[in-house]
Design a protein around this motif. Structure first.
Motif, PDB file in Angstrom:
ATOM      1  N   VAL A 171      11.698  46.297 -21.561  1.00 10.07           N
ATOM      2  CA  VAL A 171      12.362  47.486 -21.034  1.00 10.07           C
ATOM      3  C   VAL A 171      11.408  48.670 -20.949  1.00 10.07           C
ATOM      4  CG1 VAL A 171      14.253  49.115 -21.422  1.00 10.07           C
ATOM      5  CG2 VAL A 171      14.584  46.689 -21.901  1.00 10.07           C
ATOM      6  N   ASP A 172      10.573  48.863 -22.003  1.00  7.45           N
ATOM      7  CA  ASP A 172       9.685  50.026 -21.990  1.00  7.45           C
ATOM      8  C   ASP A 172       8.392  49.781 -21.210  1.00  7.45           C
ATOM      9  OD1 ASP A 172       7.966  48.617 -23.667  1.00  7.45           O
ATOM     10  OD2 ASP A 172       8.548  49.691 -25.474  1.00  7.45           O
ATOM     11  N   GLY A 173       8.225  48.560 -20.703  1.00  8.35           N
ATOM     12  CA  GLY A 173       7.081  48.282 -19.829  1.00  8.35           C
ATOM     13  C   GLY A 173       5.823  47.825 -20.528  1.00  8.35           C
ATOM     14  N   THR A 174       5.838  47.667 -21.854  1.00 10.60           N
ATOM     15  CA  THR A 174       4.619  47.222 -22.538  1.00 10.60           C
ATOM     16  C   THR A 174       4.370  45.734 -22.336  1.00 10.60           C
ATOM     17  OG1 THR A 174       5.837  46.873 -24.608  1.00 10.60           O
ATOM     18  CG2 THR A 174       4.747  49.009 -24.309  1.00 10.60           C
ATOM     19  N   ASP A 175       5.393  44.987 -21.952  1.00 15.73           N
ATOM     20  CA  ASP A 175       5.258  43.560 -21.673  1.00 15.73           C
ATOM     21  C   ASP A 175       5.700  43.331 -20.234  1.00 15.73           C
ATOM     22  OD1 ASP A 175       5.106  40.816 -21.653  1.00 15.73           O
ATOM     23  OD2 ASP A 175       6.100  40.575 -23.585  1.00 15.73           O
ATOM     24  N   ALA A 176       4.759  42.999 -19.365  1.00 12.60           N
ATOM     25  CA  ALA A 176       5.067  42.904 -17.945  1.00 12.60           C
ATOM     26  C   ALA A 176       5.309  41.465 -17.487  1.00 12.60           C
ATOM     27  CB  ALA A 176       3.927  43.514 -17.122  1.00 12.60           C
ATOM     28  N   ARG A 177       5.388  40.528 -18.438  1.00 13.22           N
ATOM     29  CA  ARG A 177       5.624  39.140 -18.041  1.00 13.22           C
ATOM     30  C   ARG A 177       7.033  38.971 -17.484  1.00 13.22           C
ATOM     31  NH1 ARG A 177       4.869  35.733 -23.173  1.00 13.22           N
ATOM     32  NH2 ARG A 177       5.995  37.494 -23.980  1.00 13.22           N
TER      33      ARG A 177
ATOM     34  N   LEU B 176      20.619  41.521 -19.308  1.00 13.88           N
ATOM     35  CA  LEU B 176      19.650  42.608 -19.313  1.00 13.88           C
ATOM     36  C   LEU B 176      19.689  43.398 -20.623  1.00 13.88           C
ATOM     37  CD1 LEU B 176      20.053  43.838 -15.631  1.00 13.88           C
ATOM     38  CD2 LEU B 176      18.168  42.514 -16.599  1.00 13.88           C
ATOM     39  N   LEU B 177      20.867  43.532 -21.206  1.00 17.82           N
ATOM     40  CA  LEU B 177      20.988  44.240 -22.482  1.00 17.82           C
ATOM     41  C   LEU B 177      20.302  43.493 -23.623  1.00 17.82           C
ATOM     42  CD1 LEU B 177      24.685  45.489 -22.305  1.00 17.82           C
ATOM     43  CD2 LEU B 177      22.605  46.891 -22.275  1.00 17.82           C
ATOM     44  N   ARG B 178      20.143  42.191 -23.474  1.00 21.31           N
ATOM     45  CA  ARG B 178      19.538  41.376 -24.532  1.00 21.31           C
ATOM     46  C   ARG B 178      18.024  41.229 -24.389  1.00 21.31           C
ATOM     47  NH1 ARG B 178      24.459  38.097 -23.472  1.00 21.31           N
ATOM     48  NH2 ARG B 178      25.899  38.641 -25.135  1.00 21.31           N
ATOM     49  N   LEU B 179      17.460  41.841 -23.360  1.00 20.22           N
ATOM     50  CA  LEU B 179      16.008  41.770 -23.193  1.00 20.22           C
ATOM     51  C   LEU B 179      15.304  42.471 -24.346  1.00 20.22           C
ATOM     52  CD1 LEU B 179      15.492  42.547 -19.394  1.00 20.22           C
ATOM     53  CD2 LEU B 179      15.136  40.368 -20.556  1.00 20.22           C
ATOM     54  N   PRO B 180      14.171  41.941 -24.778  1.00 21.61           N
ATOM     55  CA  PRO B 180      13.409  42.637 -25.828  1.00 21.61           C
ATOM     56  C   PRO B 180      12.957  44.015 -25.344  1.00 21.61           C
ATOM     57  CG  PRO B 180      12.573  40.412 -25.482  1.00 21.61           C
ATOM     58  CD  PRO B 180      13.559  40.680 -24.386  1.00 21.61           C
TER      59      PRO B 180
END
Length: 136
Positions: A46-52, A38-42
């Motif tokens: 995390v901020d919700g701009t990419d919901a894929r 989870l820490l390595r997610l772009p």
């Protein structure tokens, strides 16, 4: 592999902990591994701009995929080798047409089995590509 010398302590609710443990068990990981992933997610995830959805492939699975891909390459190489050998025997008049046809039928059966298995893998890959919105 980088040495893990730093530590993060965090407080979570019982529900969050249960959820993390369930996810870890489901993915055959530890809770620490789940947190590392989870820490390595772009940031866009995390901020919700990419919901894929996110597809995570661990090192063990990646090695298995690579091994499977090599195996299929080997199978097709063997098929090509068999066809080339049949053609060579025919060119040199070392076998008659009946023998060649018999061997071609054997090769054709192997090709059909390989293609059926590949169709299953291709369908699964396509299903995952659609699910994870993968672009060509």
């Amino acid at each position: 592999m980088q040495k893990r010398s730093r530590r993060i302590d965090l407080r979570v609710t019982e529900d969050d902990l249960a959820s993390a443990k369930a996810l870890a068990d489901e993915c055959d990981m530890t809770v620490s591994d789940v947190v590392r992933v989870l820490l390595r997610l772009p940031r866009s995830y995390v901020d919700g701009t990419d919901a894929r959805p996110v597809l995570v492939v661990d090192a063990v699975s990646a090695r298995k995929l690579a091994r499977e891909t090599r195996w299929w390459g080997y199978q097709y190489n063997q098929i090509a080798h068999a066809l080339n050998r049949i053609a060579m025997y025919l060119r040199r008049d070392m076998c008659d047409a009946a023998d060649a046809l018999e061997q071609l039928q054997v090769v054709e059966e192997k090709v059909d089995r390989a293609n059926a298995d590949i169709a299953v893998l291709r369908a699964e890959a396509q299903r995952m590509a659609v699910m994870f919105n993968v672009k060509k």
